[in-house]
Design a protein around this motif. Structure first.
Motif, PDB file in Angstrom:
ATOM      1  N   ILE A   4      17.351  -8.218  23.353  1.00  0.00           N
ATOM      2  CA  ILE A   4      15.911  -8.318  23.557  1.00  0.00           C
ATOM      3  C   ILE A   4      15.580  -7.755  24.936  1.00  0.00           C
ATOM      4  CG2 ILE A   4      13.911  -9.858  23.706  1.00  0.00           C
ATOM      5  CD1 ILE A   4      15.098  -9.874  20.930  1.00  0.00           C
ATOM      6  N   ASN A   5      14.590  -6.885  25.011  1.00  0.00           N
ATOM      7  CA  ASN A   5      14.162  -6.314  26.291  1.00  0.00           C
ATOM      8  C   ASN A   5      12.852  -6.956  26.731  1.00  0.00           C
ATOM      9  OD1 ASN A   5      16.282  -4.318  26.474  1.00  0.00           O
ATOM     10  ND2 ASN A   5      15.241  -3.216  24.838  1.00  0.00           N
ATOM     11  N   ILE A   6      12.792  -7.322  28.003  1.00  0.00           N
ATOM     12  CA  ILE A   6      11.630  -7.998  28.571  1.00  0.00           C
ATOM     13  C   ILE A   6      11.230  -7.328  29.877  1.00  0.00           C
ATOM     14  CG2 ILE A   6      13.145  -9.707  29.684  1.00  0.00           C
ATOM     15  CD1 ILE A   6      10.859 -11.750  29.345  1.00  0.00           C
ATOM     16  N   LYS A  28      24.429 -17.685  26.396  1.00  0.00           N
ATOM     17  CA  LYS A  28      25.020 -18.895  25.791  1.00  0.00           C
ATOM     18  C   LYS A  28      24.410 -19.201  24.439  1.00  0.00           C
ATOM     19  CE  LYS A  28      25.962 -20.787  30.377  1.00  0.00           C
ATOM     20  NZ  LYS A  28      25.475 -21.724  31.439  1.00  0.00           N
ATOM     21  N   GLU A  29      23.231 -18.628  24.191  1.00  0.00           N
ATOM     22  CA  GLU A  29      22.554 -18.824  22.899  1.00  0.00           C
ATOM     23  C   GLU A  29      22.656 -17.580  22.015  1.00  0.00           C
ATOM     24  OE1 GLU A  29      21.313 -21.658  21.896  1.00  0.00           O
ATOM     25  OE2 GLU A  29      21.723 -22.675  23.808  1.00  0.00           O
ATOM     26  N   GLY A  30      23.520 -16.653  22.421  1.00  0.00           N
ATOM     27  CA  GLY A  30      23.727 -15.460  21.607  1.00  0.00           C
ATOM     28  C   GLY A  30      22.665 -14.396  21.773  1.00  0.00           C
ATOM     29  N   ILE A  31      21.969 -14.424  22.929  1.00  0.00           N
ATOM     30  CA  ILE A  31      20.889 -13.472  23.180  1.00  0.00           C
ATOM     31  C   ILE A  31      21.213 -12.639  24.418  1.00  0.00           C
ATOM     32  CG2 ILE A  31      18.429 -13.204  23.698  1.00  0.00           C
ATOM     33  CD1 ILE A  31      18.072 -16.031  22.406  1.00  0.00           C
ATOM     34  N   SER A  32      21.200 -11.324  24.258  1.00  0.00           N
ATOM     35  CA  SER A  32      21.364 -10.427  25.400  1.00  0.00           C
ATOM     36  C   SER A  32      19.967 -10.033  25.868  1.00  0.00           C
ATOM     37  CB  SER A  32      22.166  -9.189  24.994  1.00  0.00           C
ATOM     38  OG  SER A  32      22.212  -8.259  26.071  1.00  0.00           O
ATOM     39  N   LEU A  33      19.439 -10.767  26.842  1.00  0.00           N
ATOM     40  CA  LEU A  33      18.089 -10.519  27.348  1.00  0.00           C
ATOM     41  C   LEU A  33      18.179  -9.589  28.550  1.00  0.00           C
ATOM     42  CD1 LEU A  33      15.102 -11.420  26.861  1.00  0.00           C
ATOM     43  CD2 LEU A  33      15.432 -13.044  28.734  1.00  0.00           C
ATOM     44  N   ARG A  34      17.552  -8.431  28.435  1.00  0.00           N
ATOM     45  CA  ARG A  34      17.591  -7.437  29.507  1.00  0.00           C
ATOM     46  C   ARG A  34      16.228  -7.355  30.186  1.00  0.00           C
ATOM     47  NH1 ARG A  34      22.161  -4.142  28.805  1.00  0.00           N
ATOM     48  NH2 ARG A  34      23.741  -5.514  27.894  1.00  0.00           N
ATOM     49  N   TRP A  35      16.211  -7.631  31.477  1.00  0.00           N
ATOM     50  CA  TRP A  35      14.965  -7.617  32.238  1.00  0.00           C
ATOM     51  C   TRP A  35      14.732  -6.238  32.856  1.00  0.00           C
ATOM     52  CZ3 TRP A  35      10.987 -11.016  33.218  1.00  0.00           C
ATOM     53  CH2 TRP A  35      10.114 -10.657  34.254  1.00  0.00           C
ATOM     54  N   LYS A  36      13.492  -5.768  32.788  1.00  0.00           N
ATOM     55  CA  LYS A  36      13.130  -4.517  33.454  1.00  0.00           C
ATOM     56  C   LYS A  36      11.927  -4.766  34.347  1.00  0.00           C
ATOM     57  CE  LYS A  36      11.655   0.283  32.652  1.00  0.00           C
ATOM     58  NZ  LYS A  36      12.405   0.786  33.812  1.00  0.00           N
ATOM     59  N   ASP A  37      12.048  -4.356  35.607  1.00  0.00           N
ATOM     60  CA  ASP A  37      10.936  -4.468  36.552  1.00  0.00           C
ATOM     61  C   ASP A  37       9.896  -3.390  36.280  1.00  0.00           C
ATOM     62  OD1 ASP A  37      11.753  -6.669  38.062  1.00  0.00           O
ATOM     63  OD2 ASP A  37      12.890  -5.451  39.488  1.00  0.00           O
ATOM     64  N   ASP A  55      10.299  -5.710  24.305  1.00  0.00           N
ATOM     65  CA  ASP A  55       9.865  -6.566  23.202  1.00  0.00           C
ATOM     66  C   ASP A  55       8.937  -7.667  23.687  1.00  0.00           C
ATOM     67  OD1 ASP A  55      11.805  -5.399  21.203  1.00  0.00           O
ATOM     68  OD2 ASP A  55      13.227  -6.162  22.693  1.00  0.00           O
ATOM     69  N   ILE A  56       9.104  -8.039  24.955  1.00  0.00           N
ATOM     70  CA  ILE A  56       8.350  -9.140  25.556  1.00  0.00           C
ATOM     71  C   ILE A  56       7.846  -8.691  26.919  1.00  0.00           C
ATOM     72  CG2 ILE A  56       8.473 -11.549  26.357  1.00  0.00           C
ATOM     73  CD1 ILE A  56      10.870 -11.945  24.491  1.00  0.00           C
ATOM     74  N   ALA A  57       6.651  -9.136  27.281  1.00  0.00           N
ATOM     75  CA  ALA A  57       6.121  -8.832  28.613  1.00  0.00           C
ATOM     76  C   ALA A  57       5.534 -10.094  29.231  1.00  0.00           C
ATOM     77  CB  ALA A  57       5.049  -7.746  28.538  1.00  0.00           C
ATOM     78  N   VAL A  58       5.812 -10.272  30.514  1.00  0.00           N
ATOM     79  CA  VAL A  58       5.149 -11.316  31.308  1.00  0.00           C
ATOM     80  C   VAL A  58       4.032 -10.578  32.035  1.00  0.00           C
ATOM     81  CG1 VAL A  58       5.470 -13.148  33.002  1.00  0.00           C
ATOM     82  CG2 VAL A  58       7.397 -12.427  31.567  1.00  0.00           C
TER      83      VAL A  58
END
Length: 284
Positions: A4-6, A28-37, A55-58
């Protein structure tokens, strides 16, 4: 491992994400979360959501509402920061402007059209009784572009988050003439509709992890010192920012969505209002 890309701005508001990534909480929950600035801010993130780069944006509340109405295939799943964003209104240090009234009829430097700095220029103009039809803009991409641009006469003033730009004011690069708080919660979490339809459970897990972190964020030992060091801020500025900032773990309410849309519609930034259910999605 689900990838997942955020994306989000590289500012102190998002330190909670960094801390959860550092703890490998998602792995630990099986998610590879990749953060992009995204130092360019909201407009760049809206584009990245549309292009499936993330996939997700703050992201800023008003910016994503505008872009969803304009065709961005995403939904708001939660408020991230409940408190308003305090936008500092900045000019070059040697500029002949010292008050907000001095800026009437001048040109706003913005990161890009549709960005927070663009939309808030309208809010600020209305707050001060200016004719919003008279607003002029100069695109400077990001904060670095503003540092270079304002001092070369590319735009006359630039709106950016107060505490992020405070070091630049302290250094004499910018002069702050006023502040302009958003009249609503500043950051929300938006997710591409495709991901919500295909794998809402993964989104639920990500939200659960970040919400656990933000709920205890202010109680982390020496968090003020950590923020001051990481973001090159004065400790007293960080402490003031922490006192003003409240995170949320809840979906944005209908009253807030209506308030934002009413303002955007009155400023001709959106062509019509959408129903609450068409802008939001409650993850269950």
């Amino acid at each position: 491992m689900k990838k997942i890309n955020i994306g989000g701005v590289p500012e102190h508001f998002n330190l909670a994400w960094y801390l959860t990534l550092k703890e490998r909480a998602y792995e630990k929950e099986g998610i590879s979360l990749r953060w992009k600035d995204y130092p360019e801010g909201t407009g760049a993130m809206c584009k990245a959501l549309r292009n499936e780069k993330i996939d997700i944006a703050v992201i800023l509340t008003e910016g994503i509402i505008k872009d969803i109405i304009a065709g961005n295939p995403s939904k708001i799943v939660q408020t991230f920061v409940e408190s308003p964003l305090i936008w500092g209104i900045h000019v070059a240090a040697d500029a002949p402007y010292n008050t907000i009234d001095d800026l009437k009829g001048t040109k706003a430097a913005i990161s890009r059209f549709g960005s927070g700095s663009h939309l808030m220029a309208y809010v600020n103009a209305e707050n001060n009784g200016w004719d919003t039809d008279d607003l002029e803009f100069e695109v400077i991409n990001n904060l670095e572009g503003a540092i270079d641009g304002l001092n070369k006469g590319k735009g006359d003033y630039f709106m950016w988050e107060h505490f992020t730009t405070k070091p630049l004011v302290d250094q004499g690069i910018f002069k702050r003439v006023a502040d302009c708080p958003t009249p609503w919660p500043c950051f929300v979490i938006a997710v591409r509709t495709e991901l919500l339809e295909k794998d809402e459970e993964t989104v639920k897990t990500i939200l659960s992890i970040i919400n656990e972190m933000t709920a205890k964020f202010k109680d982390i030992p020496n968090i003020d010192e950590m923020i001051a060091s990481r973001y090159e801020q004065q400790l007293e500025d960080v402490q003031k920012w922490l006192s003003l900032t409240e995170w949320s773990q809840e979906i944005i309410d209908e009253k807030t969505i209506t308030k934002v849309q009413d303002k955007l519609l009155s400023l001709d930034i959106i062509p019509q209002k959408w129903k609450y259910k068409d802008l939001t999605h409650k993850v269950t």
